[in-house]
Motif scaffolding. Structure first.
Motif, PDB file in Angstrom:
ATOM      1  N   VAL A 196      10.086  14.305  58.531  1.00 49.06           N
ATOM      2  CA  VAL A 196      10.033  13.633  57.226  1.00 49.06           C
ATOM      3  C   VAL A 196      11.422  13.106  56.856  1.00 49.06           C
ATOM      4  N   GLY A 197      12.447  13.921  57.065  1.00 47.99           N
ATOM      5  CA  GLY A 197      13.818  13.503  56.725  1.00 47.99           C
ATOM      6  C   GLY A 197      14.230  12.245  57.468  1.00 47.99           C
ATOM      7  N   LYS A 198      13.832  12.165  58.740  1.00 53.30           N
ATOM      8  CA  LYS A 198      14.174  10.969  59.531  1.00 53.30           C
ATOM      9  C   LYS A 198      13.382   9.766  59.029  1.00 53.30           C
ATOM     10  N   ARG A 199      12.115  10.010  58.727  1.00 49.83           N
ATOM     11  CA  ARG A 199      11.264   8.883  58.329  1.00 49.83           C
ATOM     12  C   ARG A 199      11.566   8.356  56.930  1.00 49.83           C
ATOM     13  N   VAL A 200      12.207   9.146  56.091  1.00 47.93           N
ATOM     14  CA  VAL A 200      12.585   8.612  54.771  1.00 47.93           C
ATOM     15  C   VAL A 200      14.068   8.205  54.743  1.00 47.93           C
ATOM     16  N   GLY A 201      14.732   8.311  55.888  1.00 44.59           N
ATOM     17  CA  GLY A 201      16.110   7.819  55.983  1.00 44.59           C
ATOM     18  C   GLY A 201      17.166   8.804  55.515  1.00 44.59           C
ATOM     19  N   ILE A 202      16.803  10.079  55.350  1.00 40.32           N
ATOM     20  CA  ILE A 202      17.796  11.070  54.916  1.00 40.32           C
ATOM     21  C   ILE A 202      18.566  11.599  56.124  1.00 40.32           C
ATOM     22  N   TYR A 203      17.896  11.739  57.235  1.00 44.16           N
ATOM     23  CA  TYR A 203      18.547  12.193  58.474  1.00 44.16           C
ATOM     24  C   TYR A 203      18.677  11.043  59.463  1.00 44.16           C
ATOM     25  N   SER A 204      19.754  11.097  60.243  1.00 45.17           N
ATOM     26  CA  SER A 204      19.798  10.149  61.365  1.00 45.17           C
ATOM     27  C   SER A 204      19.752  10.865  62.707  1.00 45.17           C
ATOM     28  N   ASN A 205      20.188  12.138  62.749  1.00 36.88           N
ATOM     29  CA  ASN A 205      20.072  12.874  64.015  1.00 36.88           C
ATOM     30  C   ASN A 205      19.867  14.365  63.723  1.00 36.88           C
ATOM     31  N   LEU A 206      19.612  15.132  64.779  1.00 35.57           N
ATOM     32  CA  LEU A 206      19.234  16.547  64.611  1.00 35.57           C
ATOM     33  C   LEU A 206      20.303  17.375  63.900  1.00 35.57           C
ATOM     34  N   ASP A 207      21.579  17.034  64.099  1.00 28.28           N
ATOM     35  CA  ASP A 207      22.646  17.798  63.436  1.00 28.28           C
ATOM     36  C   ASP A 207      22.505  17.752  61.915  1.00 28.28           C
ATOM     37  N   ASP A 208      21.898  16.661  61.406  1.00 32.77           N
ATOM     38  CA  ASP A 208      21.762  16.507  59.953  1.00 32.77           C
ATOM     39  C   ASP A 208      20.881  17.597  59.344  1.00 32.77           C
ATOM     40  N   LEU A 209      20.060  18.237  60.182  1.00 29.10           N
ATOM     41  CA  LEU A 209      19.213  19.336  59.692  1.00 29.10           C
ATOM     42  C   LEU A 209      20.049  20.470  59.095  1.00 29.10           C
ATOM     43  N   TYR A 210      21.305  20.569  59.546  1.00 27.27           N
ATOM     44  CA  TYR A 210      22.150  21.698  59.106  1.00 27.27           C
ATOM     45  C   TYR A 210      22.976  21.358  57.872  1.00 27.27           C
ATOM     46  N   ASP A 211      22.713  20.183  57.307  1.00 30.30           N
ATOM     47  CA  ASP A 211      23.346  19.814  56.040  1.00 30.30           C
ATOM     48  C   ASP A 211      22.431  20.360  54.936  1.00 30.30           C
ATOM     49  N   LEU A 212      22.888  21.449  54.298  1.00 35.13           N
ATOM     50  CA  LEU A 212      22.040  22.191  53.363  1.00 35.13           C
ATOM     51  C   LEU A 212      21.486  21.317  52.248  1.00 35.13           C
ATOM     52  N   HIS A 213      22.371  20.444  51.698  1.00 37.44           N
ATOM     53  CA  HIS A 213      21.937  19.609  50.580  1.00 37.44           C
ATOM     54  C   HIS A 213      20.801  18.688  51.015  1.00 37.44           C
ATOM     55  N   ARG A 214      21.020  18.006  52.153  1.00 37.14           N
ATOM     56  CA  ARG A 214      19.991  17.072  52.621  1.00 37.14           C
ATOM     57  C   ARG A 214      18.693  17.818  52.977  1.00 37.14           C
ATOM     58  N   HIS A 215      18.876  18.992  53.552  1.00 31.56           N
ATOM     59  CA  HIS A 215      17.696  19.786  53.927  1.00 31.56           C
ATOM     60  C   HIS A 215      16.851  20.099  52.690  1.00 31.56           C
ATOM     61  N   GLN A 216      17.553  20.449  51.600  1.00 31.65           N
ATOM     62  CA  GLN A 216      16.818  20.790  50.369  1.00 31.65           C
ATOM     63  C   GLN A 216      16.128  19.559  49.777  1.00 31.65           C
ATOM     64  N   VAL A 217      16.817  18.412  49.859  1.00 29.50           N
ATOM     65  CA  VAL A 217      16.196  17.175  49.345  1.00 29.50           C
ATOM     66  C   VAL A 217      14.916  16.896  50.124  1.00 29.50           C
ATOM     67  N   VAL A 218      14.984  17.076  51.450  1.00 25.63           N
ATOM     68  CA  VAL A 218      13.785  16.824  52.279  1.00 25.63           C
ATOM     69  C   VAL A 218      12.673  17.815  51.911  1.00 25.63           C
ATOM     70  N   GLU A 219      13.047  19.049  51.652  1.00 28.96           N
ATOM     71  CA  GLU A 219      12.026  20.038  51.252  1.00 28.96           C
ATOM     72  C   GLU A 219      11.282  19.556  50.005  1.00 28.96           C
ATOM     73  N   GLN A 220      12.064  18.972  49.059  1.00 32.18           N
ATOM     74  CA  GLN A 220      11.428  18.466  47.828  1.00 32.18           C
ATOM     75  C   GLN A 220      10.510  17.279  48.139  1.00 32.18           C
ATOM     76  N   VAL A 221      10.991  16.419  49.036  1.00 27.77           N
ATOM     77  CA  VAL A 221      10.168  15.258  49.417  1.00 27.77           C
ATOM     78  C   VAL A 221       8.856  15.746  50.029  1.00 27.77           C
ATOM     79  N   ILE A 222       8.954  16.742  50.918  1.00 26.46           N
ATOM     80  CA  ILE A 222       7.747  17.269  51.575  1.00 26.46           C
ATOM     81  C   ILE A 222       6.805  17.864  50.525  1.00 26.46           C
ATOM     82  N   TYR A 223       7.368  18.563  49.580  1.00 25.48           N
ATOM     83  CA  TYR A 223       6.564  19.187  48.526  1.00 25.48           C
ATOM     84  C   TYR A 223       5.775  18.122  47.754  1.00 25.48           C
ATOM     85  N   LYS A 224       6.490  16.985  47.460  1.00 24.32           N
ATOM     86  CA  LYS A 224       5.832  15.894  46.722  1.00 24.32           C
ATOM     87  C   LYS A 224       4.779  15.213  47.572  1.00 24.32           C
ATOM     88  N   LEU A 225       5.166  14.883  48.810  1.00 24.70           N
ATOM     89  CA  LEU A 225       4.217  14.176  49.697  1.00 24.70           C
ATOM     90  C   LEU A 225       3.007  15.044  50.026  1.00 24.70           C
TER      91      LEU A 225
END
Ligand code: SF4
Length: 378
Positions: free
Chosen positions: A329-358
């Motif tokens: 989801v993070g990649k498909r909404v443009g929040i992540y560009s590669n796997l390392d981005d998963l370890y960015d806590l802030h972005r990870h939390q934003v994606v969690e919220q996106v998933i919750y909404k979707l």
């Protein structure tokens, strides 16, 4: 600057900073089920004199920008003025010239889908004229169909190379005949090989494009293995992959609606890419420069980087289910560009919220929503 010239709808991502010269208009084939770019548009060859006139206008635009640089106190330095024209262009043609000059003015891309369909002597004349008008150009490239280059004599391709054609971009899409036929690509695996090898032999650099996911769920294994076989036979300089996207102008859309074609999911497409890479034995630069690809870091020189490229897939596949869902989801909404981005806590939390909404309160997102997100980018 009240001039303009023809511009076509697309160019490869690697030609984003090229001067675009429209040698032909639209696609002479125009039947591929997975392509909507030129649908409802009639193919046209352009008279050489008309193409040359466009090149002259591009030159006038270049001269104007150079002149403005002197007048504005930049001492002939182009970048600053080109940036201003780009932000406030008179038309799309002047924006293209400005971007091209801003990036150094090194390369030209001949549009549209298959410039090689022009008579060889006429295309060579256009290329020579380009080099005469813009002597500093280092690279001239074009799209072509395998079938068209397969029909050219080797001497004709050598003539184009000597005129200044540096690279041909070919949509291979797949090397599996039943899939090529189903998609109405209008070319066979054997013709892909003949055309591709001829380009390589002529000395023109070759880039072959592959569509990941094109085999859907029914043909993914054959698609991967046969595409690798064809690429191994061709041994192109570049292999560029992009992932299947579908819109409702494509004939493939109806095939999906009526259940004839079943799309593969992101994770299934990674299995396919893994199989493709495992079977590649060529000496190509494998590039994943398209936003539609889930793991764009799968890149490298073949064959030596194969292990490194497969390790990227393994890394994703061994993540826990929730992390894989988060990344997709993070990649498909443009929040992540590669796997390392998963370890960015802030972005990870934003994606969690996106998933919750979707997911309307759940932590699962339907694959159909993932397709829609991906296609929103294209
Ligand atoms: S040949 Fe290329 S541009 Fe033409 S329809 Fe097929 S994919 Fe589209």
């Amino acid at each position: 600057m009240a001039y303009s010239f023809e511009l076509g709808p697309i160019r490869p991502p690697s030609e984003a900073y090229s001067l675009l010269i429209r040698a032909t208009i639209n696609c002479p084939w125009n039947r591929c089920k997975f392509c909507s770019i030129y649908k409802e548009r009639r193919f046209q060859l352009r008279p050489v004199e008309e193409i040359k006139q466009d090149i002259r206008i591009a030159k006038l635009m270049q001269d104007k920008i150079k002149g403005l640089s002197w007048k504005s106190g930049y001492g002939g330095r182009i970048k600053e003025i080109a940036g201003k024209v780009f932000n406030n262009p008179l038309n799309e043609a002047s924006r293209n010239v400005a971007l091209w000059l801003y990036a150094g003015g090194d390369s030209v891309f001949l549009q549209d889908a298959n410039s090689l369909i022009m008579r060889t002597n006429e295309l060579a004349e256009v290329i020579r004229f380009l080099k005469e008008i813009f002597p500093s150009i280092k690279r001239i490239t074009s799209y072509a169909r395998s079938k068209t280059v397969a029909k050219k004599k080797l001497e004709e391709l050598i003539e184009l190379h000597e005129a200044g054609l540096s690279r041909i971009h070919i949509g291979l899409e797949s090397g599996y005949d039943p899939l090529l036929q189903y998609m109405d690509k209008g070319v066979t695996a054997a013709e892909h090989i003949i055309g591709g090898r001829k380009v390589v032999e002529s000395g023109i650099s070759l880039c072959e494009y592959v569509i990941l996911g094109l085999g859907g769920r029914q043909m993914w294994q054959e698609h991967a293995i046969e595409t690798a076989r064809v690429l191994n036979e061709i041994d192109p300089d570049f292999i560029r992959v992009r992932t299947l996207t579908v819109n409702n102008k494509m004939p493939l859309h109806n095939e999906i609606e009526n259940g004839n074609f079943i799309r593969a999911t992101d994770e299934e497409i990674l299995d396919e890419e893994k199989l493709l890479i495992e079977h590649l034995e060529c000496h190509s630069n494998y590039i994943s420069d398209h936003i539609t690809n889930l793991l764009q870091e799968i890149e490298g020189e073949l064959p030596q980087d194969k292990g490194k490229m497969l390790a990227v897939i393994d890394r994703f596949q061994t993540l826990p289910l929730e992390e894989r869902a988060n990344f997709k989801v993070g990649k498909r909404v443009g929040i992540y560009s590669n796997l390392d981005d998963l370890y960015d806590l802030h972005r990870h939390q934003v994606v969690e919220q996106v998933i919750y909404k979707l997911g309307q309160g759940s932590n699962q997102v339907d694959e159909k929503i993932i397709y829609t997100l991906m296609e929103g980018f294209v």
